[in-house]
Design a protein around this motif. Structure first.
Motif, short mmCIF file in Angstrom:
data_model
loop_
_atom_site.label_atom_id
_atom_site.label_comp_id
_atom_site.label_asym_id
_atom_site.label_seq_id
_atom_site.Cartn_x
_atom_site.Cartn_y
_atom_site.Cartn_z
N LEU A 268 -2.75 2.89 8.46
CA LEU A 268 -4.08 2.77 7.64
C LEU A 268 -3.63 2.30 6.29
N ARG B 204 -13.22 13.95 6.74
CA ARG B 204 -14.44 13.56 6.59
C ARG B 204 -14.97 12.51 7.85
N ALA C 196 0.82 -1.32 -0.01
CA ALA C 196 0.07 0.16 -0.02
C ALA C 196 0.80 1.25 -0.08
N TYR D 52 -9.53 13.81 3.46
CA TYR D 52 -10.07 12.44 3.56
C TYR D 52 -10.05 12.28 4.97
N TYR D 53 -9.08 12.55 5.94
CA TYR D 53 -9.54 12.33 7.36
C TYR D 53 -10.50 13.14 7.90
N GLY E 126 -11.29 1.72 3.21
CA GLY E 126 -10.61 2.71 4.21
C GLY E 126 -11.75 3.18 5.02
N LYS E 127 -12.88 3.58 4.44
CA LYS E 127 -14.00 4.03 5.43
C LYS E 127 -14.73 3.13 6.24
N VAL F 175 -5.33 -0.01 2.91
CA VAL F 175 -5.93 -0.99 2.07
C VAL F 175 -5.35 -1.61 0.65
N GLU G 287 -14.16 1.82 -0.65
CA GLU G 287 -14.74 2.32 0.71
C GLU G 287 -14.33 1.26 1.92
N GLN H 139 -8.57 -0.22 -3.35
CA GLN H 139 -8.81 1.17 -3.17
C GLN H 139 -9.91 1.69 -3.86
N GLY H 140 -10.39 2.78 -3.37
CA GLY H 140 -11.58 3.40 -3.74
C GLY H 140 -12.87 2.60 -3.63
N TYR I 67 -2.01 16.01 1.11
CA TYR I 67 -3.18 15.74 0.21
C TYR I 67 -4.12 14.61 1.10
N LEU I 68 -3.82 13.92 2.23
CA LEU I 68 -4.86 13.21 2.84
C LEU I 68 -5.58 13.99 3.91
C1 LIG Z 1 -5.93 6.32 1.87
C2 LIG Z 1 -6.30 5.06 1.84
C3 LIG Z 1 -6.37 4.34 3.26
C4 LIG Z 1 -7.89 5.24 1.35
O1 LIG Z 1 -8.64 4.04 1.61
P1 LIG Z 1 -9.60 3.59 0.57
O2 LIG Z 1 -10.54 2.55 0.79
O3 LIG Z 1 -9.06 3.76 -0.90
O4 LIG Z 1 -10.58 4.76 0.62
P2 LIG Z 1 -12.31 4.69 0.47
O5 LIG Z 1 -13.04 4.12 -0.62
O6 LIG Z 1 -12.84 4.49 1.84
O7 LIG Z 1 -12.52 6.24 0.15
C5 LIG Z 1 -13.82 6.88 0.58
C6 LIG Z 1 -13.85 8.29 0.28
O8 LIG Z 1 -12.46 8.91 0.13
C7 LIG Z 1 -12.20 9.77 -0.86
N1 LIG Z 1 -10.73 9.66 -1.12
C8 LIG Z 1 -9.96 8.73 -1.11
N2 LIG Z 1 -8.58 9.11 -1.26
C9 LIG Z 1 -8.47 10.46 -0.86
C10 LIG Z 1 -7.81 11.43 -0.62
N3 LIG Z 1 -6.59 11.32 -0.72
N4 LIG Z 1 -8.17 12.89 -0.48
C11 LIG Z 1 -9.41 13.22 -0.27
N5 LIG Z 1 -10.41 12.14 -0.30
C12 LIG Z 1 -10.16 10.94 -0.64
C13 LIG Z 1 -12.81 8.86 -2.11
O9 LIG Z 1 -12.78 9.67 -3.41
C14 LIG Z 1 -14.28 8.53 -1.46
O10 LIG Z 1 -14.94 9.60 -1.62
P3 LIG Z 1 -16.48 9.43 -1.98
O11 LIG Z 1 -17.13 8.76 -0.59
O12 LIG Z 1 -17.30 10.66 -2.31
O13 LIG Z 1 -16.67 8.41 -2.96
C15 LIG Z 1 -5.83 4.02 0.55
O14 LIG Z 1 -6.00 4.67 -0.56
C16 LIG Z 1 -4.50 3.60 1.02
O15 LIG Z 1 -4.38 2.58 1.59
N6 LIG Z 1 -3.56 4.28 0.53
C17 LIG Z 1 -2.37 4.05 0.69
C18 LIG Z 1 -1.65 4.08 2.14
C19 LIG Z 1 -1.96 5.36 2.48
O16 LIG Z 1 -1.77 6.62 1.99
N7 LIG Z 1 -2.38 5.22 3.87
C20 LIG Z 1 -2.89 6.47 4.63
C21 LIG Z 1 -1.58 6.95 5.36
S1 LIG Z 1 -1.85 8.29 6.54
#
Ligand SMILES: CC(C)(COP(=O)(O)OP(=O)(O)OC[C@H]1O[C@@H](n2cnc3c(N)ncnc32)[C@H](O)[C@@H]1OP(=O)(O)O)[C@@H](O)C(=O)NCCC(=O)NCCS
Length: 289
Positions: A205, A250, A93, A247-248, A217-218, A207, A215, A212-213, A243-244
């Motif tokens: 965290l 939310r 990941a 995401y958090y 992660g959610k 996935v 949900e 990925q994408g 950039y995250l």
């Molecule tokens: C970041 C991560 C955990 C997200 O998990 P995921 O299962 O891909 O994300 P989800 O499908 O739960 O995302 C749900 C929502 O968040 C949004 N989202 C995903 N990545 C995002 C980002 N970087 N910034 C903002 N929103 C984001 C999605 O568009 C989705 O939006 P929607 O509900 O409007 O469609 C995953 O992409 C991952 O494992 N990345 C690599 C490791 C990493 O960077 N971990 C975090 C370290 S701090």
């Protein structure tokens, strides 16, 4: 709502938005109803439910389409037994090797505080999946404990790994591993997991990349927040790249500024989910709405 019940009527902006909604929801709209604001609120609710439903369907279809087996995930805390899959998922990941937690750190965290971790698992019969490489952790997965003639494996799709700290935010010390943690006489240390800590530091965290994408992660984040609240922690802190942040946010995490953590060269942002302020904000919103 209040303005209308006093006879002022909806604002021009509300009316024009209402016109738009009306054209998109002809069947849900009743022109004879005089309570325009109530109708407007109802339409907004309908629109929102429709959007949610469409998104849910898209996600369900996508994960079903990708997996082609029933998606009935098992969500549970991780243990040292899961170490190989956790390390494999961490490597898959996080593309930047500097951002990956080492095997040593994962071993420590899964041994010392497994209750502060969580995994989403799926039972996968190998013969029913076209390409097992869709799972980053298929090769490291164990056979299901109950044993099955189809040699089904229980495969890790997503993980969260944390420790407890006495600081409100993640620190370099919280990310470390104390020197002699495996020894029979563990000395007191301010590094790593602190038994009395009230903050959960979320260190990883992840996935599975091809999933990925969808949900996951959610799903795991919401489950984890509920779980650590249930076992008495006050907040969850993490560091992330800029950039995250969205995401958090939310989930209800607040950006509390630039982190002092130097891990992987620094440049992190501190994010905190605090139940005291979160509950207060929810109560205030409920009262004022
Ligand atoms: C970041 C991560 C955990 C997200 O998990 P995921 O299962 O891909 O994300 P989800 O499908 O739960 O995302 C749900 C929502 O968040 C949004 N989202 C995903 N990545 C995002 C980002 N970087 N910034 C903002 N929103 C984001 C999605 O568009 C989705 O939006 P929607 O509900 O409007 O469609 C995953 O992409 C991952 O494992 N990345 C690599 C490791 C990493 O960077 N971990 C975090 C370290 S701090």
């Amino acid at each position: 709502m209040a303005a209308h019940s006093q006879g002022a009527g909806p604002s021009p902006a509300a009316l024009s938005l209402k016109e738009i909604l009306k054209s998109e929801n002809a069947e849900a709209f009743d022109d004879d109803d005089e309570d325009l604001d109530d109708e407007f609120a109802d339409l907004q609710r309908i629109q929102s439910a429709k959007r949610r439903e469409a998104r849910d369907m898209a996600n369900k279809c996508r994960i079903r389409e990708l997996l082609r087996i029933p998606f009935a995930p098992n969500i549970r805390p991780l243990g040292i037994y899961d170490i190989d899959s956790v390390v494999a998922l961490e490597h898959a990941a996080f593309h930047n090797p500097e951002h990956q937690a080492s095997r040593k750190k994962m071993e420590y965290r899964l041994s010392i505080c497994p209750q502060l971790s969580m995994g989403i698992f799926l039972t996968v019969p190998p013969d029913r999946v076209e390409d097992t490489s869709i799972f980053a952790t298929f090769d490291t997965a164990h056979l299901v404990e109950t044993g099955r003639p189809d040699n089904a494996k229980t495969v890790l799709l997503a993980h969260i790994v944390g420790t407890a700290s006495d600081s409100d935010i993640v620190t370099d010390k919280a990310m470390e591993v104390p020197g002699n943690w495996k020894g029979p006489k563990r000395s007191e240390s301010d590094k790593g997991h602190l038994l009395d800590g009230r903050t959960v530091c979320l260190h990883s965290l992840a996935v599975s990349p091809k999933l990925q994408g969808c949900e996951l992660g959610k799903l795991i984040m919401k489950s984890f927040l509920q779980h650590v609240k249930n076992i008495g922690y006050e907040r969850v802190a993490l560091i992330c790249q800029e950039y995250l942040i969205g995401y958090y946010e939310r989930f209800g995490f607040k950006n509390v500024g630039k982190s002092k953590v130097e891990f992987a060269g620094g440049g992190w942002v501190d994010m905190v989910f605090d139940w005291a302020t979160h509950s207060a904000a929810v109560t205030t919103n409920t009262v004022s709405s």
